[in-house]
Write a protein that holds these residues in place. Structure first.
Motif, PDB file in Angstrom:
ATOM      1  N   ALA A  73       0.836  -1.210   0.000  1.00 18.78           N
ATOM      2  CA  ALA A  73       0.000   0.000   0.000  1.00 18.78           C
ATOM      3  C   ALA A  73       0.867   1.256   0.000  1.00 18.78           C
ATOM      4  N   ALA A  74       1.954   1.239   0.772  1.00 19.01           N
ATOM      5  CA  ALA A  74       2.867   2.385   0.811  1.00 19.01           C
ATOM      6  C   ALA A  74       3.536   2.594  -0.543  1.00 19.01           C
ATOM      7  N   GLU A  75       3.882   1.501  -1.197  1.00 19.05           N
ATOM      8  CA  GLU A  75       4.442   1.581  -2.551  1.00 19.05           C
ATOM      9  C   GLU A  75       3.422   2.191  -3.514  1.00 19.05           C
ATOM     10  N   THR A 141       5.136  13.590   5.289  1.00 16.92           N
ATOM     11  CA  THR A 141       5.064  12.130   5.177  1.00 16.92           C
ATOM     12  C   THR A 141       3.735  11.644   5.737  1.00 16.92           C
ATOM     13  N   ARG A 142       3.302  10.476   5.290  1.00 14.58           N
ATOM     14  CA  ARG A 142       2.127   9.814   5.839  1.00 14.58           C
ATOM     15  C   ARG A 142       2.449   8.350   6.137  1.00 14.58           C
ATOM     16  N   TYR A 143       1.854   7.831   7.196  1.00 14.50           N
ATOM     17  CA  TYR A 143       1.842   6.386   7.394  1.00 14.50           C
ATOM     18  C   TYR A 143       0.714   5.827   6.541  1.00 14.50           C
ATOM     19  N   ILE A 144       0.970   4.681   5.918  1.00 10.66           N
ATOM     20  CA  ILE A 144       0.019   4.110   4.966  1.00 10.66           C
ATOM     21  C   ILE A 144      -0.354   2.691   5.391  1.00 10.66           C
ATOM     22  N   THR A 145      -1.650   2.393   5.327  1.00 13.43           N
ATOM     23  CA  THR A 145      -2.134   1.042   5.578  1.00 13.43           C
ATOM     24  C   THR A 145      -3.107   0.650   4.475  1.00 13.43           C
ATOM     25  N   HIS A 146      -3.205  -0.641   4.218  1.00  9.26           N
ATOM     26  CA  HIS A 146      -4.122  -1.133   3.186  1.00  9.26           C
ATOM     27  C   HIS A 146      -5.572  -0.949   3.626  1.00  9.26           C
ATOM     28  N   ARG A 161      -6.720   3.675  -5.061  1.00  6.58           N
ATOM     29  CA  ARG A 161      -5.455   3.249  -4.464  1.00  6.58           C
ATOM     30  C   ARG A 161      -5.618   2.168  -3.400  1.00  6.58           C
ATOM     31  N   ASP A 162      -6.811   2.010  -2.854  1.00  6.17           N
ATOM     32  CA  ASP A 162      -7.062   1.025  -1.783  1.00  6.17           C
ATOM     33  C   ASP A 162      -6.082   1.191  -0.623  1.00  6.17           C
ATOM     34  N   LEU A 163      -6.059   2.364  -0.046  1.00  3.86           N
ATOM     35  CA  LEU A 163      -5.183   2.619   1.095  1.00  3.86           C
ATOM     36  C   LEU A 163      -5.752   3.746   1.943  1.00  3.86           C
ATOM     37  N   ALA A 164      -5.259   3.820   3.169  1.00  3.10           N
ATOM     38  CA  ALA A 164      -5.646   4.898   4.082  1.00  3.10           C
ATOM     39  C   ALA A 164      -4.381   5.606   4.563  1.00  3.10           C
ATOM     40  N   GLU A 165      -4.480   6.923   4.727  1.00  3.62           N
ATOM     41  CA  GLU A 165      -3.355   7.734   5.185  1.00  3.62           C
ATOM     42  C   GLU A 165      -3.531   8.072   6.667  1.00  3.62           C
ATOM     43  N   LEU A 166      -2.459   7.922   7.430  1.00  2.98           N
ATOM     44  CA  LEU A 166      -2.473   8.209   8.861  1.00  2.98           C
ATOM     45  C   LEU A 166      -1.286   9.090   9.219  1.00  2.98           C
ATOM     46  N   VAL A 167      -1.394   9.745  10.366  1.00  2.00           N
ATOM     47  CA  VAL A 167      -0.268  10.540  10.870  1.00  2.00           C
ATOM     48  C   VAL A 167       0.039  10.118  12.303  1.00  2.00           C
ATOM     49  N   ASP A 168       1.252  10.371  12.716  1.00  2.00           N
ATOM     50  CA  ASP A 168       1.667  10.101  14.091  1.00  2.00           C
ATOM     51  C   ASP A 168       1.382  11.358  14.917  1.00  2.00           C
ATOM     52  N   PRO A 169       0.576  11.264  15.962  1.00  2.00           N
ATOM     53  CA  PRO A 169       0.266  12.455  16.763  1.00  2.00           C
ATOM     54  C   PRO A 169       1.498  13.069  17.425  1.00  2.00           C
ATOM     55  N   ASN A 170       2.599  12.325  17.467  1.00  5.53           N
ATOM     56  CA  ASN A 170       3.834  12.845  18.048  1.00  5.53           C
ATOM     57  C   ASN A 170       4.659  13.657  17.049  1.00  5.53           C
ATOM     58  N   TRP A 171       4.289  13.614  15.763  1.00  6.08           N
ATOM     59  CA  TRP A 171       5.016  14.423  14.788  1.00  6.08           C
ATOM     60  C   TRP A 171       4.775  15.906  15.065  1.00  6.08           C
TER      61      TRP A 171
END
Length: 274
Positions: A73-75, A141-146, A161-171
């Motif tokens: 998914a990240a790819e 940047t984003r964290y990516i999951t399927h 794209r069949d994916l979801a974008e996430l962020v780290d709350p610590n960023w």
């Protein structure tokens, strides 16, 4: 529109080409191959300039490095983002994963052909190699999951794209809802480009952050930290980057395996003792 833009570009080459030596056809583009050919045919030998393109791309990092679906998914995230325009320039066609996913979603939506256009053999040859450098605009940047989206949700770049974008709350959050300071993602994007497209000449055409606070005096430490972080990632030598990867990925993985092996050995010894 391609012909009109080509005429405009040729006028710019004629009037300013004796002074301007670096040309960007489009910033966050759509079409530019004809202009590159025009410059090479008419102006390059006289003016000795360079013509490239500027593409925007965030980095996509898998949420779970042990999940093949998240890795893929990240790819896809980067290929749909950057590869959409860079791949035709460097390989002559859209990314395979993009053709596969858009084609499959188009079929599920009852369409006879893919919503992604198809290049003819002549077009592939005409487009491939039409960039003297690659301009990159990068901010975050984003964290990516399927995540699988139903075709019933309708045609969309995002659902293809069949994916979801996430962020780290610590960023660190510089203020804009979409922009987080993640310098290490910049390094990984540059390495991806180097590997994927044969180490092209890169110019960073955009990088920076929005205004965080309304200040009557100078209060720009957060912007300084952002720029230092991203510039330092760009300047790191390959050995430093490799050691960081070892520290972040290999060491934790080996440590986890050691714990598992130790647990298995203890279970075996306890069973043998009993």
């Amino acid at each position: 529109m391609i012909s009109y833009f080509n005429d405009y570009a040729n006028l710019c080459f004629e009037k300013f080409g004796d002074r301007v030596k670096y040309w960007i056809t489009f910033n966050n583009p759509w079409t530019h191959a004809k202009v590159w050919h025009s410059y090479s045919k008419t102006w390059r030998s006289k003016q000795q300039g360079m013509v490239g393109i500027s593409l925007t791309c965030a980095w996509g990092e898998p949420v779970d490095l042990t999940s093949q679906k998240d890795i893929e998914a990240a790819e896809r995230y980067v290929q749909f983002y950057l590869g959409w325009f860079a791949n035709p320039i460097y390989s002559g066609d859209y990314p395979e994963v993009m053709k596969n996913y858009v084609g499959r979603k188009s079929a599920q939506q009852g369409l006879g052909t893919s919503r992604l256009p198809t290049f003819s053999v002549q077009e592939k040859s005409y487009i491939k190699g039409t960039s003297d450098f690659l301009g990159i605009s990068h901010f975050t940047t984003r964290y990516i999951t399927h995540k699988t989206y139903s075709a019933r949700q309708g045609p969309s770049y995002h659902t293809d794209r069949d994916l979801a974008e996430l962020v780290d709350p610590n960023w660190p959050d510089p203020g804009s809802k979409w922009l987080y300071s993640v310098p290490w993602g910049f390094r990984r994007l540059l390495n991806f480009i180097k590997t994927q497209y044969g180490n092209p000449l890169i110019y960073i055409t955009e990088n920076g952050v929005s205004e965080k606070l309304q200040c009557i005096q100078l209060c720009d430490e957060w912007r300084m930290d952002y720029l230092k972080g991203y510039i330092n990632e760009m300047l790191k030598d390959p050995l430093t980057a490799y050691m960081e990867m070892v520290t972040e990925i290999v060491v934790p993985t080996v440590f986890t395996l050691c714990i598992l092996i130790t647990a298995i050995l203890l279970m075996f010894l306890l069973r043998k003792h009993n």
